[in-house]
Design an enzyme around this catalytic site. Structure first.
Site, mmCIF file in Angstrom:
data_model
loop_
_atom_site.group_PDB
_atom_site.id
_atom_site.type_symbol
_atom_site.label_atom_id
_atom_site.label_comp_id
_atom_site.label_asym_id
_atom_site.label_seq_id
_atom_site.Cartn_x
_atom_site.Cartn_y
_atom_site.Cartn_z
ATOM 1 N N ASP A 13 -3.060 -0.810 -9.166
ATOM 2 C CA ASP A 13 -2.769 -1.121 -7.762
ATOM 3 C C ASP A 13 -1.381 -1.719 -7.560
ATOM 4 O O ASP A 13 -1.159 -2.495 -6.630
ATOM 5 C CB ASP A 13 -3.833 -2.079 -7.171
ATOM 6 C CG ASP A 13 -5.213 -1.466 -7.206
ATOM 7 O OD1 ASP A 13 -5.298 -0.231 -7.099
ATOM 8 O OD2 ASP A 13 -6.195 -2.220 -7.339
ATOM 9 N N LYS A 16 1.836 2.522 -7.060
ATOM 10 C CA LYS A 16 2.317 3.791 -7.644
ATOM 11 C C LYS A 16 2.403 4.901 -6.598
ATOM 12 O O LYS A 16 3.373 5.659 -6.555
ATOM 13 C CB LYS A 16 1.372 4.228 -8.788
ATOM 14 C CG LYS A 16 1.335 3.237 -9.944
ATOM 15 C CD LYS A 16 0.274 3.594 -10.960
ATOM 16 C CE LYS A 16 -1.138 3.383 -10.493
ATOM 17 N NZ LYS A 16 -1.530 1.979 -10.244
ATOM 18 N N GLY A 40 -6.913 4.636 -6.411
ATOM 19 C CA GLY A 40 -6.721 4.676 -4.960
ATOM 20 C C GLY A 40 -5.244 4.448 -4.744
ATOM 21 O O GLY A 40 -4.754 3.341 -4.938
ATOM 22 N N HIS A 41 -4.517 5.494 -4.413
ATOM 23 C CA HIS A 41 -3.067 5.408 -4.267
ATOM 24 C C HIS A 41 -2.719 5.508 -2.781
ATOM 25 O O HIS A 41 -2.933 6.532 -2.153
ATOM 26 C CB HIS A 41 -2.378 6.518 -5.076
ATOM 27 C CG HIS A 41 -2.561 6.350 -6.555
ATOM 28 N ND1 HIS A 41 -2.057 7.218 -7.495
ATOM 29 C CD2 HIS A 41 -3.190 5.376 -7.278
ATOM 30 C CE1 HIS A 41 -2.373 6.792 -8.710
ATOM 31 N NE2 HIS A 41 -3.064 5.688 -8.599
ATOM 32 N N GLN A 221 -4.134 3.773 -12.645
ATOM 33 C CA GLN A 221 -4.445 2.460 -13.234
ATOM 34 C C GLN A 221 -3.148 1.796 -13.725
ATOM 35 O O GLN A 221 -2.107 2.050 -13.160
ATOM 36 C CB GLN A 221 -5.477 2.593 -14.375
ATOM 37 C CG GLN A 221 -6.873 2.962 -13.888
ATOM 38 C CD GLN A 221 -7.070 4.435 -13.599
ATOM 39 O OE1 GLN A 221 -6.803 5.276 -14.425
ATOM 40 N NE2 GLN A 221 -7.542 4.757 -12.405
#
Ligand code: GDP
Ligand code: IMO
Ligand code: MG
Length: 419
Positions: A13, A16, A40-41, A221
């Site tokens: 988080d 990225k 979750g980007h 990650q």
């Protein structure tokens, strides 16, 4: 031509998704190399916000090829939901999103096994995202996995065989489940996936490089969640470090160019496991509030703490980081002073090396720097940085021995300063 890699240096988080989106105009191809819908980007631009899980973060820049690489694990049901969300907002994807034949499938029973295992572990649970990541990668490594390429060859038989095996494993747990309900969505997802180009991604990428093309490899990650070098067993089940770009896309180490290492100006983690610089006081809550530190996949509050330079030096070395990217600088705007952990004291001994055991007896050694107490979110160029902010950047560059080439001052694509 070379492949540049973007990866997280902390516990995920870091931001990225935003940085991949910002850098994509400089490449023709963006390729995700590991992880799955545990990621979750988040991307924000023109007043819109999207959270990508399996789809690479280059998808919103026109005319780019986006590849889901062989190192990724993909859940067709979640993939369909993700695609539909983008389609509803007017983005057509079929002409620019390709999926590797060698990517592994997350089956509904993988999700059940993840949930059953977590429940059985009780307080000792890993705190996974519940997306079936561990069981899917376990099947990959134990050579029981189903791959995207299998969808076209007697798939029903292979699927039933795998499910039978998983049901036997589920029987070991005290765990109730409704498989048919999950399977309906899953098979609808499979049909959706078939609308996309299912490719021999390693050949496509190598051909593209041979022809002089450029690739941006997107990690998920962070290195502290790496299966080998992270805070094991509180990690994810893939190689999140730079080596994962080689195995997850089919490129050689010699084809790697720049390695962009992304970190927050402080530190967060979600799920269980050690976090030496975690704060349980008002400062921690302030970081959580100002940084909106709630998980983009699960909504869980993220644990917050000061920046940890011991862990960062370690992950910079492991990845061969050539350029640093500092995110969420604005979250520290209000702080009168900022702390940075420069070493650990373990059993009375000071060390700058990350120890094997991160759980017991670690006391962070901090230096304190003055805060800038100014609004960073409107800043357009490096010249406008407050003096205290410049000092923080210089301090980090000296400690980490790698230049900080991008500074992020807000969630929007436009709130990015390239140095
Ligand atoms: P990723 O998984 O590494 O892509 O990061 P996430 O999207 O899970 O989490 C990063 C969060 O921080 C998202 O909500 C972003 O919109 C937000 N974000 C990214 N950069 C900045 C920044 O510079 N400042 C602030 N305030 N938020 C940011
Ligand atoms: P992005 O790509 C933050 C964490 C989970 C848990 C551990 C194992 O958005 O940075 P898993 O479901 O992978 O088996 O969970 O890893 N985790 C993440 N934390 N960001 C992520 O992805 C994460 N993906 C997994 O919280 O502690
Ligand atoms: Mg995330």
């Amino acid at each position: 031509m070379k492949v540049d890699v973007i990866l997280g240096l902390q516990w995920g988080d870091e931001g990225k998704g935003k940085v991949v989106d910002v850098l994509t105009p400089g490449y023709e191809m963006v390729a995700r190399f590991q992880g799955g819908p545990n990621a979750g980007h988040t991307l924000e631009f023109e007043g819109k916000k999207f959270i990508l899980k399996s789809i690479p973060s280059g998808i919103f820049q026109e005319g780019k090829i986006n590849v889901i690489g062989n190192g990724v694990v993909i859940d067709p049901a979640l993939f369909k939901l993700e695609v539909e969300t983008l389609e509803e907002s007017g983005h057509t994807l079929t002409d620019r999103l390709c999926i590797s034949k060698k990517a592994h499938l997350i089956l509904p029973t993988h999700r059940l096994l993840d949930a059953a295992s977590e429940k059985a572990m009780g307080d000792a649970k890993i705190g996974t995202t519940g997306r079936g990541i561990g069981p899917a990668y376990t099947d990959k490594i134990s050579r029981h996995g189903l791959r995207v390429g299998d969808l076209f060859h007697d798939f029903e038989t292979k699927y039933r065989k795998a499910v039978l095996r998983h049901k036997e494993m589920l029987d070991q747990y005290d765990f109730e489940y409704d498989l048919p309900g999950l399977e309906k969505q899953w098979f609808e997802g499979v049909e959706k996936m078939k609308e996309f180009q299912i490719i021999d991604s390693e050949h496509v990428i190598q051909r593209h490089l041979d022809e002089g093309g450029t690739v941006l490899a997107e990690g998920a990650q962070g290195s502290m969640l790496d299966i080998d070098f992270g805070s094991y067993p509180f990690v994810t089940s893939s190689t999140t470090s730079c080596a994962g770009a080689c195995t997850g896309l089919g490129i050689s180490p010699r084809q790697i160019g720049e390695v962009f290492g992304i970190f927050k100006a402080y530190c967060t983690r979600v799920g269980s496991g050690p976090f030496p610089t975690e704060l349980f006081d008002d400062d921690g809550q302030r970081l959580r509030d100002n940084g909106n530190e709630y998980g983009s996949v699960t909504g869980r509050p993220r644990r917050c703490g000061w920046i940890d330079l011991v862990a960062l030096r370690y992950t910079i070395k492991l990845n061969g980081v050539t350029k640093l990217v500092m995110m969420k600088s604005d979250v520290l705007d209000e702080f009168e002073s900022i702390k940075a952990c420069i070493a650990y004291r373990v059993n009375g001994q000071e060390t700058e090396e990350l120890p094997y055991d991160l759980e017991t007896g670690i006391e962070p050694v901090y230096v304190e720097l003055p805060g800038w107490q100014a609004d960073m979110t409107k800043i357009q160029s490096e010249n406008e940085f407050p003096e205290e902010f410049n000092n923080y950047v210089t301090f980090l560059e000296e400690e980490l021995e790698v230049p900080i080439t991008i500074v992020s001052v807000g969630p929007d694509r436009a709130q990015t300063i390239i140095r």
